[in-house]
Motif scaffolding. Structure first.
Motif, PDB file in Angstrom:
ATOM      1  N   HIS A 163       0.812  -1.230   0.000  1.00 53.26           N
ATOM      2  CA  HIS A 163       0.000   0.000   0.000  1.00 53.26           C
ATOM      3  C   HIS A 163       0.842   1.276   0.000  1.00 53.26           C
ATOM      4  O   HIS A 163       0.298   2.360   0.093  1.00 53.26           O
ATOM      5  CB  HIS A 163      -0.924   0.020   1.227  1.00 53.26           C
ATOM      6  CG  HIS A 163      -1.948  -1.062   1.223  1.00 53.26           C
ATOM      7  ND1 HIS A 163      -2.757  -1.312   0.145  1.00 53.26           N
ATOM      8  CD2 HIS A 163      -2.294  -1.974   2.166  1.00 53.26           C
ATOM      9  CE1 HIS A 163      -3.550  -2.328   0.420  1.00 53.26           C
ATOM     10  NE2 HIS A 163      -3.280  -2.751   1.638  1.00 53.26           N
ATOM     11  N   LEU A 164       2.163   1.111  -0.100  1.00 57.46           N
ATOM     12  CA  LEU A 164       3.025   2.291   0.044  1.00 57.46           C
ATOM     13  C   LEU A 164       2.764   3.344  -1.048  1.00 57.46           C
ATOM     14  O   LEU A 164       2.682   4.540  -0.753  1.00 57.46           O
ATOM     15  CB  LEU A 164       4.506   1.880   0.051  1.00 57.46           C
ATOM     16  CG  LEU A 164       5.475   3.012   0.375  1.00 57.46           C
ATOM     17  CD1 LEU A 164       5.188   3.636   1.738  1.00 57.46           C
ATOM     18  CD2 LEU A 164       6.925   2.524   0.331  1.00 57.46           C
ATOM     19  N   ASP A 165       2.598   2.901  -2.298  1.00 58.49           N
ATOM     20  CA  ASP A 165       2.379   3.880  -3.369  1.00 58.49           C
ATOM     21  C   ASP A 165       1.080   4.666  -3.147  1.00 58.49           C
ATOM     22  O   ASP A 165       1.065   5.898  -3.269  1.00 58.49           O
ATOM     23  CB  ASP A 165       2.351   3.192  -4.735  1.00 58.49           C
ATOM     24  CG  ASP A 165       3.764   2.791  -5.181  1.00 58.49           C
ATOM     25  OD1 ASP A 165       4.736   3.367  -4.633  1.00 58.49           O
ATOM     26  OD2 ASP A 165       3.886   1.901  -6.037  1.00 58.49           O
ATOM     27  N   ALA A 166       0.016   3.925  -2.828  1.00 66.20           N
ATOM     28  CA  ALA A 166      -1.272   4.601  -2.588  1.00 66.20           C
ATOM     29  C   ALA A 166      -1.127   5.550  -1.401  1.00 66.20           C
ATOM     30  O   ALA A 166      -1.612   6.690  -1.427  1.00 66.20           O
ATOM     31  CB  ALA A 166      -2.368   3.581  -2.318  1.00 66.20           C
ATOM     32  N   TYR A 167      -0.413   5.097  -0.358  1.00 68.90           N
ATOM     33  CA  TYR A 167      -0.221   5.940   0.829  1.00 68.90           C
ATOM     34  C   TYR A 167       0.521   7.228   0.454  1.00 68.90           C
ATOM     35  O   TYR A 167       0.131   8.327   0.858  1.00 68.90           O
ATOM     36  CB  TYR A 167       0.554   5.184   1.926  1.00 68.90           C
ATOM     37  CG  TYR A 167       0.855   6.088   3.086  1.00 68.90           C
ATOM     38  CD1 TYR A 167      -0.120   6.376   4.033  1.00 68.90           C
ATOM     39  CD2 TYR A 167       2.094   6.727   3.196  1.00 68.90           C
ATOM     40  CE1 TYR A 167       0.128   7.259   5.068  1.00 68.90           C
ATOM     41  CE2 TYR A 167       2.345   7.620   4.228  1.00 68.90           C
ATOM     42  CZ  TYR A 167       1.358   7.880   5.164  1.00 68.90           C
ATOM     43  OH  TYR A 167       1.607   8.774   6.174  1.00 68.90           O
ATOM     44  N   LEU A 168       1.595   7.075  -0.334  1.00 71.45           N
ATOM     45  CA  LEU A 168       2.390   8.261  -0.698  1.00 71.45           C
ATOM     46  C   LEU A 168       1.574   9.224  -1.560  1.00 71.45           C
ATOM     47  O   LEU A 168       1.722  10.445  -1.446  1.00 71.45           O
ATOM     48  CB  LEU A 168       3.679   7.834  -1.395  1.00 71.45           C
ATOM     49  CG  LEU A 168       4.685   7.123  -0.459  1.00 71.45           C
ATOM     50  CD1 LEU A 168       5.896   6.630  -1.245  1.00 71.45           C
ATOM     51  CD2 LEU A 168       5.132   8.026   0.691  1.00 71.45           C
ATOM     52  N   ASP A 169       0.691   8.691  -2.398  1.00 73.72           N
ATOM     53  CA  ASP A 169      -0.193   9.569  -3.178  1.00 73.72           C
ATOM     54  C   ASP A 169      -1.130  10.350  -2.246  1.00 73.72           C
ATOM     55  O   ASP A 169      -1.366  11.545  -2.447  1.00 73.72           O
ATOM     56  CB  ASP A 169      -1.016   8.748  -4.182  1.00 73.72           C
ATOM     57  CG  ASP A 169      -0.145   8.255  -5.335  1.00 73.72           C
ATOM     58  OD1 ASP A 169       0.969   8.811  -5.535  1.00 73.72           O
ATOM     59  OD2 ASP A 169      -0.558   7.295  -6.025  1.00 73.72           O
ATOM     60  N   MET A 170      -1.644   9.655  -1.220  1.00 73.83           N
ATOM     61  CA  MET A 170      -2.509  10.358  -0.247  1.00 73.83           C
ATOM     62  C   MET A 170      -1.696  11.440   0.467  1.00 73.83           C
ATOM     63  O   MET A 170      -2.159  12.568   0.654  1.00 73.83           O
ATOM     64  CB  MET A 170      -3.038   9.369   0.808  1.00 73.83           C
ATOM     65  CG  MET A 170      -3.964   8.320   0.264  1.00 73.83           C
ATOM     66  SD  MET A 170      -4.326   7.104   1.589  1.00 73.83           S
ATOM     67  CE  MET A 170      -5.288   5.926   0.652  1.00 73.83           C
ATOM     68  N   PHE A 171      -0.491  11.070   0.861  1.00 73.34           N
ATOM     69  CA  PHE A 171       0.382  11.999   1.573  1.00 73.34           C
ATOM     70  C   PHE A 171       0.625  13.267   0.735  1.00 73.34           C
ATOM     71  O   PHE A 171       0.504  14.395   1.222  1.00 73.34           O
ATOM     72  CB  PHE A 171       1.710  11.299   1.888  1.00 73.34           C
ATOM     73  CG  PHE A 171       2.614  12.077   2.802  1.00 73.34           C
ATOM     74  CD1 PHE A 171       2.618  11.838   4.169  1.00 73.34           C
ATOM     75  CD2 PHE A 171       3.455  13.065   2.300  1.00 73.34           C
ATOM     76  CE1 PHE A 171       3.445  12.568   5.012  1.00 73.34           C
ATOM     77  CE2 PHE A 171       4.283  13.791   3.136  1.00 73.34           C
ATOM     78  CZ  PHE A 171       4.278  13.546   4.500  1.00 73.34           C
ATOM     79  N   LYS A 172       0.946  13.036  -0.558  1.00 71.49           N
ATOM     80  CA  LYS A 172       1.219  14.183  -1.447  1.00 71.49           C
ATOM     81  C   LYS A 172      -0.001  15.079  -1.586  1.00 71.49           C
ATOM     82  O   LYS A 172       0.126  16.290  -1.745  1.00 71.49           O
ATOM     83  CB  LYS A 172       1.618  13.673  -2.839  1.00 71.49           C
ATOM     84  CG  LYS A 172       3.050  13.203  -2.925  1.00 71.49           C
ATOM     85  CD  LYS A 172       3.372  12.885  -4.380  1.00 71.49           C
ATOM     86  CE  LYS A 172       4.480  11.868  -4.477  1.00 71.49           C
ATOM     87  NZ  LYS A 172       4.479  11.177  -5.772  1.00 71.49           N
ATOM     88  N   ALA A 173      -1.188  14.471  -1.545  1.00 74.90           N
ATOM     89  CA  ALA A 173      -2.409  15.269  -1.691  1.00 74.90           C
ATOM     90  C   ALA A 173      -2.721  16.041  -0.407  1.00 74.90           C
ATOM     91  O   ALA A 173      -3.193  17.180  -0.457  1.00 74.90           O
ATOM     92  CB  ALA A 173      -3.580  14.353  -2.052  1.00 74.90           C
ATOM     93  N   ILE A 174      -2.445  15.439   0.740  1.00 79.77           N
ATOM     94  CA  ILE A 174      -2.796  16.077   2.025  1.00 79.77           C
ATOM     95  C   ILE A 174      -1.747  17.120   2.430  1.00 79.77           C
ATOM     96  O   ILE A 174      -2.081  18.211   2.900  1.00 79.77           O
ATOM     97  CB  ILE A 174      -2.950  15.000   3.135  1.00 79.77           C
ATOM     98  CG1 ILE A 174      -4.164  14.113   2.828  1.00 79.77           C
ATOM     99  CG2 ILE A 174      -3.064  15.626   4.519  1.00 79.77           C
ATOM    100  CD1 ILE A 174      -4.267  12.864   3.684  1.00 79.77           C
TER     101      ILE A 174
END
Ligand code: IPD
Ligand code: CA
Ligand code: CA
Length: 266
Positions: A163-174
């Protein structure tokens, strides 16, 4: 304080004593690797036994789910959910951010919760319908609107690297929308801090039920909101958690949504 919370508090303090007894002698502990990046020491196990002994003195027939010892089958209507040491990696490095987490669920609904930080001597408690407290003082979530100026807690999906890629995408958005993001290393304390107004929001992928069973009741009783990535109640099953005051919760859900993989939408 409700008598059941008193019992849970006594159990949490006994576990806390064991945790503190060893916190300056970590070199002496035997550390096992349960799974990738998932450590356990005899402190986790001794703390859990102490909690279970204390609960059983008052409630010999209740069911218990403990992170270290698994399921103790009993009356299904009363289930204790225990994480004897949330933040083991911090503890093993002498980084003082860890807690004991104990919750009671009655007919699958959270009724009482205790999160205890033995190092800072902070006791967070809640009972359904009775509000949330830090060392006997009433606590509430913040009343910020939107994500601007907020401090958000999170956890990295280090145990589920898929889930790291999805997590990092969320991080970049937040990240550009908020004042700061903190990864402190104990989900139970993150939720307790949210309840106490020290954080405005929180999200994490793939937590276990014992990480969030108590913290989620603290958040709700402090006037906050908590759900899975689709804003449903299923967060205890999926372990995917978003939480915050009403406005921050809604905004986090909206920001995360475009980055959900099919697996994270379940
Ligand atoms: C961990 C902590 C951490 C979270 C991990 C959990 P443990 O619990 O809550 O903040 O990111 O996913 O497993 O293993 O220290 O009890
Ligand atoms: Ca945990
Ligand atoms: Ca643990």
């Amino acid at each position: 304080m409700h008598p059941t919370v008193n019992i849970a508090t006594r159990a949490a303090r006994k576990a806390g004593d064991i945790i503190l007894r060893y916190h300056n002698q970590i070199d002496l502990l035997t550390i096992e690797n349960k799974a990738i990046n998932d450590f356990v020491s005899e402190v986790d196990q001794a703390a859990e036994s102490a909690i279970i002994d204390e609960i059983k003195k008052s409630f010999p027939n209740h069911s218990i789910t403990g992170e270290e010892s698994g399921e103790i089958v009993g009356d299904e209507d009363f289930r204790w959910i225990i994480d004897p040491l949330d933040g083991t990696t911090n503890y093993l490095h002498g980084f003082p951010q860890y807690a004991v987490s104990i919750a009671l669920y009655e007919k699958n609904v959270a009724s009482h919760a205790v999160v205890y930080d033995p190092f800072k001597e902070e006791l967070f408690t809640a009972s359904k319908g009775g509000g949330a407290f830090l060392n006997d003082q009433r606590i509430r979530v913040t009343d910020t609107h939107g994500l601007e100026d907020t401090l958000i807690g999170t956890g990295f999906p280090f145990k589920s690297p898929q889930h790291l890629d999805a997590y990092l995408d969320m991080f970049k958005a937040i990240h550009p929308k908020v004042s700061g993001i903190r990864r402190a290393g104990s989900a139970a304390l993150d939720l307790a801090y949210l309840a106490a107004g020290r954080l405005d929001g929180f999200w994490e992928i793939g937590l276990n039920i014992w990480d969030i069973a108590a913290g989620s009741l603290l958040v709700k009783e402090a006037g906050g909101f908590i759900g899975d990535f689709s804003g449903r109640e299923k967060f205890l099953d999926t372990g995917n958690v978003v939480a915050g005051n009403q406005s921050v919760y809604k905004e986090l859900l909206k920001t995360i949504h475009p980055h959900l993989t099919t697996q994270l939408q379940r």
